[in-house]
Design a protein around this motif. Sequence first.
Motif, PDB file in Angstrom:
ATOM      1  N   ALA A 113      90.444  13.921 -16.744  1.00 18.77           N
ATOM      2  CA  ALA A 113      91.476  13.044 -15.867  1.00 18.77           C
ATOM      3  C   ALA A 113      92.927  13.300 -16.603  1.00 18.77           C
ATOM      4  CB  ALA A 113      91.185  11.659 -16.282  1.00 18.77           C
ATOM      5  N   GLY A 114      93.945  12.891 -15.718  1.00 15.58           N
ATOM      6  CA  GLY A 114      95.313  12.870 -16.303  1.00 15.58           C
ATOM      7  C   GLY A 114      95.949  14.253 -16.183  1.00 15.58           C
ATOM      8  N   GLY A 115      96.927  14.511 -17.309  1.00 10.46           N
ATOM      9  CA  GLY A 115      97.363  15.664 -17.127  1.00 10.46           C
ATOM     10  C   GLY A 115      96.543  16.953 -17.508  1.00 10.46           C
ATOM     11  N   ALA A 118     103.529  21.886 -17.532  1.00 10.52           N
ATOM     12  CA  ALA A 118     102.506  21.154 -16.872  1.00 10.52           C
ATOM     13  C   ALA A 118     102.959  20.320 -15.852  1.00 10.52           C
ATOM     14  CB  ALA A 118     101.390  20.391 -17.831  1.00 10.52           C
ATOM     15  N   ASN A 119     104.056  19.817 -15.772  1.00  9.26           N
ATOM     16  CA  ASN A 119     104.781  18.874 -14.748  1.00  9.26           C
ATOM     17  C   ASN A 119     105.490  19.543 -13.717  1.00  9.26           C
ATOM     18  OD1 ASN A 119     106.653  19.350 -16.675  1.00  9.26           O
ATOM     19  ND2 ASN A 119     107.392  17.568 -16.977  1.00  9.26           N
ATOM     20  N   THR A 120     106.159  20.706 -14.199  1.00 13.89           N
ATOM     21  CA  THR A 120     107.041  21.234 -13.303  1.00 13.89           C
ATOM     22  C   THR A 120     106.711  22.614 -12.881  1.00 13.89           C
ATOM     23  OG1 THR A 120     108.420  22.099 -15.070  1.00 13.89           O
ATOM     24  CG2 THR A 120     109.153  19.925 -13.980  1.00 13.89           C
ATOM     25  N   PRO A 177     100.225  15.779 -28.951  1.00 19.20           N
ATOM     26  CA  PRO A 177     100.284  16.857 -28.498  1.00 19.20           C
ATOM     27  C   PRO A 177     100.656  17.057 -26.996  1.00 19.20           C
ATOM     28  CG  PRO A 177      98.440  16.467 -29.840  1.00 19.20           C
ATOM     29  CD  PRO A 177      98.888  15.441 -29.545  1.00 19.20           C
ATOM     30  N   VAL A 178     101.466  18.120 -26.632  1.00 22.54           N
ATOM     31  CA  VAL A 178     101.762  18.476 -25.323  1.00 22.54           C
ATOM     32  C   VAL A 178     100.904  19.570 -24.607  1.00 22.54           C
ATOM     33  CG1 VAL A 178     103.576  18.732 -23.703  1.00 22.54           C
ATOM     34  CG2 VAL A 178     104.053  17.545 -25.743  1.00 22.54           C
ATOM     35  N   ASP A 179     100.367  19.379 -23.560  1.00 19.96           N
ATOM     36  CA  ASP A 179      99.710  20.626 -22.812  1.00 19.96           C
ATOM     37  C   ASP A 179     100.811  21.303 -22.127  1.00 19.96           C
ATOM     38  OD1 ASP A 179      97.578  19.213 -24.151  1.00 19.96           O
ATOM     39  OD2 ASP A 179      96.815  18.269 -22.289  1.00 19.96           O
ATOM     40  N   PHE A 180     100.255  22.716 -22.153  1.00 20.12           N
ATOM     41  CA  PHE A 180     100.951  23.777 -21.178  1.00 20.12           C
ATOM     42  C   PHE A 180      99.953  24.666 -20.769  1.00 20.12           C
ATOM     43  CE2 PHE A 180     104.452  22.218 -23.781  1.00 20.12           C
ATOM     44  CZ  PHE A 180     105.547  22.597 -23.138  1.00 20.12           C
ATOM     45  N   LEU A 181     100.222  25.353 -19.643  1.00 15.14           N
ATOM     46  CA  LEU A 181      99.473  26.500 -18.944  1.00 15.14           C
ATOM     47  C   LEU A 181      99.765  27.597 -19.496  1.00 15.14           C
ATOM     48  CD1 LEU A 181      97.139  27.173 -16.982  1.00 15.14           C
ATOM     49  CD2 LEU A 181      98.882  27.129 -15.427  1.00 15.14           C
ATOM     50  N   ASP A 182      98.842  28.446 -19.872  1.00 16.62           N
ATOM     51  CA  ASP A 182      98.947  29.921 -20.645  1.00 16.62           C
ATOM     52  C   ASP A 182      98.249  30.751 -19.755  1.00 16.62           C
ATOM     53  OD1 ASP A 182     100.246  31.825 -22.337  1.00 16.62           O
ATOM     54  OD2 ASP A 182      98.749  31.398 -23.802  1.00 16.62           O
ATOM     55  N   LEU A 183      98.963  31.817 -18.955  1.00 16.38           N
ATOM     56  CA  LEU A 183      98.527  32.591 -17.945  1.00 16.38           C
ATOM     57  C   LEU A 183      98.749  34.153 -18.307  1.00 16.38           C
ATOM     58  CD1 LEU A 183      97.201  32.441 -15.255  1.00 16.38           C
ATOM     59  CD2 LEU A 183      99.486  32.729 -14.120  1.00 16.38           C
ATOM     60  N   TYR A 184      97.844  34.841 -18.025  1.00 15.08           N
ATOM     61  CA  TYR A 184      97.982  36.365 -18.415  1.00 15.08           C
ATOM     62  C   TYR A 184      98.179  37.154 -17.269  1.00 15.08           C
ATOM     63  CZ  TYR A 184      96.960  40.722 -20.640  1.00 15.08           C
ATOM     64  OH  TYR A 184      97.106  42.178 -21.192  1.00 15.08           O
TER      65      TYR A 184
END
Length: 509
Positions: free
Chosen positions: A186-188, A240-242, A223-230
């Motif tokens: 759930a959530g972000g 994550a938000n924008t 901690p803040v979550d980000f998306l890491d893409l290869y």
Amino acid sequence: MPDHQGHRRLLFFIVAVLFVLTAGVVFVKVRFLDFSLNDRSSVFYQLDASVSFQAVPGQPVHLSLALPELTPGYYFSLVPEGKRNFQLTEEDGDRRAVLNLPPTSGRQTVNCRFRVVPGTVPEPVLPPPPEGFPVLPDATAAACDALLAKIDPGRRLPPEELVPVLLRELAAIPPAERKLLSGSRAGGEGTLAAAITVLERRGLHARLLRGISLDDRRLQQLPVDFLDLYFDGTWHVFRANTGKEGLPEGFLILQRGGKSLFELSGGTHSAVRYSVTRVPTGAVTLNRIRSRIIGERNFPNLTLFALPAGTQNMFQKLALLPLAILLIVVARNIVGIPTMGTFMPVLIAMAFLEMKLLPGIICFLLILTVGLAIRFWLSKLNLLMVPRISAVVVVVILLMQLISMVANGLQLRDFMAVTFFPLIIIAWTIERASTIWEEDGARNTLMQLGASLAIAAVCYLILSNSYLQYLLYTFSELNLAILGVILLLGTYTGYRVSELIRFQPLVKP
């Protein structure tokens, strides 16, 4: 008369000792202990990870904190912290700090301290694992295909354009559909997990990235979550938000991939929070000398820089208060500026630090205006002083709630920090202003309020100066010199500047 002269000589002797002691300690710190007067050099970051949990009685506690595979731009080392020392382990490239504790009970908090030194550590590009993408259940695969067909029917969007569109779409779909893609998260974090599932279905390697900001102005951080893409032969980070590409400045990566940020056995209801502070490198030399003199066993943390990072950040905010108080002394005793209360401008300036100057002034004037109007109306009811002031406090609380609600509706985040205003001080200011209004008139009241607000603004400029904050916190002995100046000003019995201006017509021929 002789007693007065003796006391005056004693005062001058004490002030001279304070000045000499301050100069001597600063000289020793700069010359021999590697302290620097420059706040941009010779500093490192102290990072405290605080894990709180409810211990299960009779069970040993095993705690494991994830460390980054690589921290680009920073050197990362573990610092011993009291009797509970973490151990570094590494298995298949997964670096973790591990701590084992005997059985205990009740709510427990364990701190793990790291030293983060800015450097020029290159970041090699680690390709994704050679194994293929996971096999999805039929329902999840169908949901991914339907979502991809909706946002990119021809599959022509490049990854950097696909990610923002995908994150916006996932944030808009119902939670039940998103849980199908996120594995019930759930959530972000659930939104990012769903995005990873969809991107892997598209044939792109993606993973979760967690970290914190190296910002010593905040007491604690999650901690803040980000998306890491290869893609294109390297990893790209998206917010994550924008969906905007790139990490914020001064961001420290703590963990990559789907592995847990921390693992705990022998405890429940656990949470981890991080706090960061900047420490001069001279503190390490000072701590080493202290250990040799008094011993590490007797006083292991007898130094200001051994305090928890969040506590140090609080003291850094308080470090400039003596300088602001000195400004009040000069303004009242030398210049002759009347203020509404002795130290009210300093307390209001501390609230401005949380709100910024312009929103703080607007909120202060708004609360003061409405509060004075309510106070004048209450005076007609012939109430006793304590109930009257108590009623003003209640009105101020209601005004703060109203301002916060309106600011939230208008997305004015700075105005939502109105709760940092000291309630009792504002209530007494309203009471005092109304009394002066009735006794001396509106002109004197507005002059004192304006002078108080002007001095509060100057105090805000002092308290928000990062270099002065570093100087008076790192060299806290400078407060002894400030104390000496205040003692000297306490002996001044001459005319104030405002009195010289007021009596100027009397000295003209």
